[in-house]
Enzyme design. Structure first.
Site, PDB file in Angstrom:
ATOM      1  N   CYS A  89     -65.889  49.672  65.909  1.00  0.00           N
ATOM      2  CA  CYS A  89     -67.244  49.634  65.352  1.00  0.00           C
ATOM      3  C   CYS A  89     -67.260  49.717  63.832  1.00  0.00           C
ATOM      4  CB  CYS A  89     -68.092  50.765  65.935  1.00  0.00           C
ATOM      5  SG  CYS A  89     -68.324  50.647  67.718  1.00  0.00           S
ATOM      6  N   ARG A 204     -88.740  48.812  69.959  1.00  0.00           N
ATOM      7  CA  ARG A 204     -89.672  48.771  71.081  1.00  0.00           C
ATOM      8  C   ARG A 204     -90.437  50.089  71.121  1.00  0.00           C
ATOM      9  NH1 ARG A 204     -84.349  48.454  74.924  1.00  0.00           N
ATOM     10  NH2 ARG A 204     -83.489  50.469  74.344  1.00  0.00           N
ATOM     11  N   SER A 230     -77.174  53.005  71.739  1.00  0.00           N
ATOM     12  CA  SER A 230     -77.347  51.798  70.928  1.00  0.00           C
ATOM     13  C   SER A 230     -77.509  50.575  71.817  1.00  0.00           C
ATOM     14  CB  SER A 230     -76.153  51.615  69.992  1.00  0.00           C
ATOM     15  OG  SER A 230     -74.947  51.491  70.727  1.00  0.00           O
ATOM     16  N   HIS A 331     -76.770  47.135  67.744  1.00  0.00           N
ATOM     17  CA  HIS A 331     -75.434  47.446  67.239  1.00  0.00           C
ATOM     18  C   HIS A 331     -74.465  46.313  67.582  1.00  0.00           C
ATOM     19  CE1 HIS A 331     -71.857  49.514  66.142  1.00  0.00           C
ATOM     20  NE2 HIS A 331     -71.674  50.251  67.214  1.00  0.00           N
ATOM     21  N   CYS A 361     -68.826  56.162  63.862  1.00  0.00           N
ATOM     22  CA  CYS A 361     -67.783  56.420  64.845  1.00  0.00           C
ATOM     23  C   CYS A 361     -67.200  55.079  65.281  1.00  0.00           C
ATOM     24  CB  CYS A 361     -68.333  57.183  66.053  1.00  0.00           C
ATOM     25  SG  CYS A 361     -69.598  56.303  66.995  1.00  0.00           S
ATOM     26  N   GLY A 363     -64.405  53.130  68.220  1.00  0.00           N
ATOM     27  CA  GLY A 363     -63.595  53.229  69.417  1.00  0.00           C
ATOM     28  C   GLY A 363     -62.141  53.520  69.085  1.00  0.00           C
TER      29      GLY A 363
END
Length: 375
Positions: A89, A204, A230, A331, A361, A363
């Site tokens: 990420c 939303r 996300s 994301h 953060c 992975g």
């Protein structure tokens, strides 16, 4: 040693999975963003020394060094080289870190950095399929349990005592702020329309009551739902990084200086705690107190990730992700880092503030952090 400046950038609207960008070719989506970012920076394409792009799932039309193929797809000079990097990420944020290091070392003067992820067509893990081999060797598995991102996020909620109410509170704040930002045109200065689409598709209407009706997705009795995690998204973003010498010579007005950077490794089982030590280390190395940061962008991979960061860094939710985060906006993993840096740089200018911190953060147990200073 020279300074590295974030000159300008552009991004696509962020599309929901299966949404407005679902039929776009990755190369074309990124290529268009490259062109608009270079133009916004006031840089001649031939002056770009390198292109560095972050992408996580490098398969299909995201494979074959998409940094290079997208640049060529845009009809830009073939003499400019491109490389694609993967820090999960944090990929495009780390692309900016590499660019800043190249610039401050004097090796180059101008780097186009970016990120791309088309998650409608290439969901996470698509590049690890049947017959392709196990990404985790027996030796790795002898050291570490292999957990999913969702399970890791639930364990963080357990360890930090974050209940469903707190996670939904974080999610509602994200949605409300994103809706306000879209309504007031806060992102207009960074978005380049694609196919007539001019705004992010993700926000939303959400309330604590509406989110409370959603079912957990990772554990039957868990705290994380589609409403406080996300959104899976499509999008591209690019920024231009340049040396102070190039800025002076060409009379440019950068958005911000890339003042400090940090990459950390953390427990790969919990995976997503990286923003905490990344923030702590970058502030310590920079000798900047938390109070010396005016605005924070902490990627909302899951509400529990932000909740843990808020608890350990002792920053109020009101000061973080003031225009909403990934829970509301989406994301597109490879693109989020440069998107956050671009948003933070514009926010410094719009608010007349001095410093921003961006942290994510990643992975595999990584964390990225960048301090931007108003130029």
């Amino acid at each position: 040693m020279t300074a590295a400046f974030l000159l300008a950038g552009r991004r696509t609207p962020i599309g929901r999975r299966g949404g407005v960008l679902a039929d776009e070719h990755v190369g074309d989506l990124l290529a268009g963003t490259m062109v608009t970012a270079v133009d916004a920076a006031g840089v001649e394409p031939a002056d770009v020394d390198q292109v560095i792009v972050g992408c996580v799932t490098k398969t299909g039309d995201q494979a074959n060094n998409v940094a290079r193929t997208a640049w060529l797809s845009a009809g830009l000079p073939q003499e400019v080289p491109g490389v694609t990097v993967d820090a999960k990420c944090g990929s495009s944020q780390q692309a900016v870190h590499y660019a800043a290091a190249l610039v401050t070392s004097g090796a180059v003067d101008v780097v186009l950095c970016g990120g791309i992820e088309h998650m409608s067509r290439h969901p996470l893990g698509e590049d690890i399929g049947d017959g392709m081999g196990d990404a985790y060797s027996p030796a790795y598995r002898s050291h570490y349990e292999v957990t999913s991102q969702g399970e890791a996020a639930e364990r963080i909620a357990d360890l930090w005592g974050l209940d469903r109410a707190r996670c939904d509170q974080i999610a509602v704040a994200s949605q409300e702020r994103a809706a306000a930002a879209v309504a007031t045109g806060r992102f207009d200065c960074e978005i380049s329309p694609v196919g007539g689409v001019e705004t992010d598709q993700g926000p939303r209407p959400s309330t604590l009551e509406s989110l409370g009706r959603l079912q957990p997705v990772f554990r039957p009795e868990g705290v994380l739902t589609p409403g406080n995690s996300s959104q899976i998204s499509d999008g591209a973003s690019c920024v231009v990084v340049a040396s102070d010498a190039y800025v002076r010579t060409h009379g440019l007005a950068p958005l911000a200086e890339i003042e400090h950077q940090q990459l950390v490794g953390v427990d790969p089982v919990l995976k997503l705690t990286g923003p905490i030590p990344a923030t702590q280390r970058i502030l310590k190395r920079a000798d900047i107190p938390v109070s010396g940061i005016d605005t924070f962008e902490v990627n909302e991979a899951f509400a529990s990730v932000l909740g843990a960061w808020l608890a350990d860094i002792d920053v109020p939710l009101e000061a973080v992700n003031v225009n909403g985060g990934a829970i509301a906006l989406g994301h597109p993993v490879g693109a989020t880092g440069t998107r956050l840096l671009l948003t933070a740089a514009h926010e410094l200018r719009l608010r007349g503030k001095q410093r921003a911190l961006v942290t994510m953060c990643c992975g595999g147990g990584l964390g990225t952090a960048t301090v931007l200073r108003a130029a």
